[in-house]
Design an enzyme around this catalytic site. Sequence first.
Site, PDB file in Angstrom:
ATOM      1  N   TYR A 175       0.815  -1.211   0.000  1.00  0.00           N
ATOM      2  CA  TYR A 175       0.000   0.000   0.000  1.00  0.00           C
ATOM      3  C   TYR A 175       0.850   1.263   0.000  1.00  0.00           C
ATOM      4  CZ  TYR A 175      -4.149  -2.858   0.973  1.00  0.00           C
ATOM      5  OH  TYR A 175      -5.164  -3.781   0.908  1.00  0.00           O
ATOM      6  N   LYS A 190       3.016 -15.466   2.494  1.00  0.00           N
ATOM      7  CA  LYS A 190       2.989 -16.273   1.266  1.00  0.00           C
ATOM      8  C   LYS A 190       4.441 -16.628   0.955  1.00  0.00           C
ATOM      9  CE  LYS A 190       0.773 -18.080  -2.262  1.00  0.00           C
ATOM     10  NZ  LYS A 190      -0.136 -19.241  -2.128  1.00  0.00           N
ATOM     11  N   ASP A 235      -3.510 -18.130   1.663  1.00  0.00           N
ATOM     12  CA  ASP A 235      -4.660 -18.824   1.051  1.00  0.00           C
ATOM     13  C   ASP A 235      -5.241 -19.842   2.035  1.00  0.00           C
ATOM     14  OD1 ASP A 235      -2.251 -20.177   0.748  1.00  0.00           O
ATOM     15  OD2 ASP A 235      -2.600 -20.772  -1.333  1.00  0.00           O
ATOM     16  N   ASP A 263      -5.631  -6.536   5.581  1.00  0.00           N
ATOM     17  CA  ASP A 263      -6.809  -5.828   5.093  1.00  0.00           C
ATOM     18  C   ASP A 263      -7.887  -6.848   4.715  1.00  0.00           C
ATOM     19  OD1 ASP A 263      -8.484  -3.847   4.156  1.00  0.00           O
ATOM     20  OD2 ASP A 263      -7.457  -3.604   2.238  1.00  0.00           O
ATOM     21  N   ASP A 310     -11.379  -8.309   7.128  1.00  0.00           N
ATOM     22  CA  ASP A 310     -12.764  -8.244   6.643  1.00  0.00           C
ATOM     23  C   ASP A 310     -13.432  -9.606   6.764  1.00  0.00           C
ATOM     24  OD1 ASP A 310     -12.647  -5.543   5.904  1.00  0.00           O
ATOM     25  OD2 ASP A 310     -13.713  -5.916   4.019  1.00  0.00           O
TER      26      ASP A 310
HETATM   27  C1  IPM Z   1      -9.451  -0.492   5.806  1.00  0.00           C
HETATM   28  C2  IPM Z   1      -9.877   0.105   4.501  1.00  0.00           C
HETATM   29  C3  IPM Z   1      -8.725   0.924   3.962  1.00  0.00           C
HETATM   30  C4  IPM Z   1      -7.547   0.010   3.783  1.00  0.00           C
HETATM   31  C5  IPM Z   1      -9.001   1.672   2.679  1.00  0.00           C
HETATM   32  C6  IPM Z   1     -10.241   2.512   2.763  1.00  0.00           C
HETATM   33  C7  IPM Z   1      -7.807   2.515   2.273  1.00  0.00           C
HETATM   34  O1  IPM Z   1     -10.254  -0.880   3.619  1.00  0.00           O
HETATM   35  O2  IPM Z   1      -9.228   0.277   6.761  1.00  0.00           O
HETATM   36  O3  IPM Z   1      -9.354  -1.703   5.896  1.00  0.00           O
HETATM   37  O4  IPM Z   1      -7.451  -0.672   2.785  1.00  0.00           O
HETATM   38  O5  IPM Z   1      -6.723  -0.037   4.667  1.00  0.00           O
HETATM   39 MN    MN Z   2     -10.229  -2.872   4.460  1.00  0.00          MN
END
Ligand code: IPM
Ligand code: MN
Length: 356
Positions: free
Chosen positions: A142, A192, A224, A248, A252
């Site tokens: 990133y 990985k 994975d 990231d 989620d």
């Molecule tokens: C998160 C979000 C951010 C990230 C985006 C909005 C830049 O998805 O905080 O997880 O990828 O870190």
């Molecule tokens: Mn995110």
Amino acid sequence: MNYNIALVPGDGIGPDVVAEAVKVLDKIGEKFGHSFTYNKVLAGGAAIDQTGKCLPQETIDICKGSDAVLLGAVGGPKWDSYPGDQRPERALLGLRKELGLFANLRPAMVFEQLSDASPLKPEIIEGGLDIVVVRELTGGIYFGEKGVKESTPLGPAAYDVEQYAEEEVRRIAKVAFDMAVKRRRKVTSVDKANVLESSRLWRRVVAEVAKEYPDVELDNLYVDNAAMQLVRNPKQFDVLVTSNIFGDILSDEASQITGSIGMLPSASLSTGNFGMYEPVHGSAPDIAGKNLANPIATILSAAMMLRYTFGLSAEADSIEDAVKAFLTKGFRTPDICAGKESVGTDQAGTIIADLI
Ligand code: IPM
Ligand code: MN
């Protein structure tokens, strides 16, 4: 004691939920004899609209001059067509970099009262689920070199570089092990390493750090496989530590298996006790300003702020207990009500504050 908090309400439901966390913090102040001073600043789409920039210098300065930052959410369809470097989301990346927030803690827990909200079969999450994803937040792909190539044999191309320095891995690994010591003493490092050179370095440095924590078990998983294990048998995990991009994605996934993303807080920490705290959910523009958002993730983020930055664990406990009491008494916001009656954002905040 007075604490200075920079408030970044941001976009969408951000302002709705931040207002409720402030209500709860004020109640804590009253009850425990602290005072909280708030400095409201702009970031994200709101900042673009008012200043032309997603992260004005004034916001950075005020955040740096505060004891901690509480953020709602940024982004929304209104700014979706903006070029990558001018989108509201850039404000988050900018704040992380400017404030040195290299360690992102994302707890994913199933609240007993909401155990049927998980999309997984009951036997998979039976007995509760309590994982923390420790995501490296200021390095990796990133923030690596990026660019476009006008011409390659296959036409125009673009690239982003994944690079990790040993010190970046060492400091995030330490955060994960320190966390595991206070929990169930297990760290799973996700990489990985069968393909990526940066992951081989990652794995080697994590193993070195592990030697300083003989009482903590270390496991290594390829990303994975980790993604699969999270839905197959999530209870095997205690602390997961991983790179920016893998964290990231996996955070989620981890939050979704709890079934209640509206409940999950997060902390982004730098060295020292400074931190930025925010709900895991996004800006949910469709329900913004409608008194429908669940403020619990932000209220629990405020609790994390008290615990990690201010060292006020009794106060943090009392917020977490009030949230549990709210659920136990049967109160629900629309996102977790499953057809039952629900309360609005502001009522939820008031009830939780009253339960403190
Ligand atoms: C998160 C979000 C951010 C990230 C985006 C909005 C830049 O998805 O905080 O997880 O990828 O870190
Ligand atoms: Mn995110």
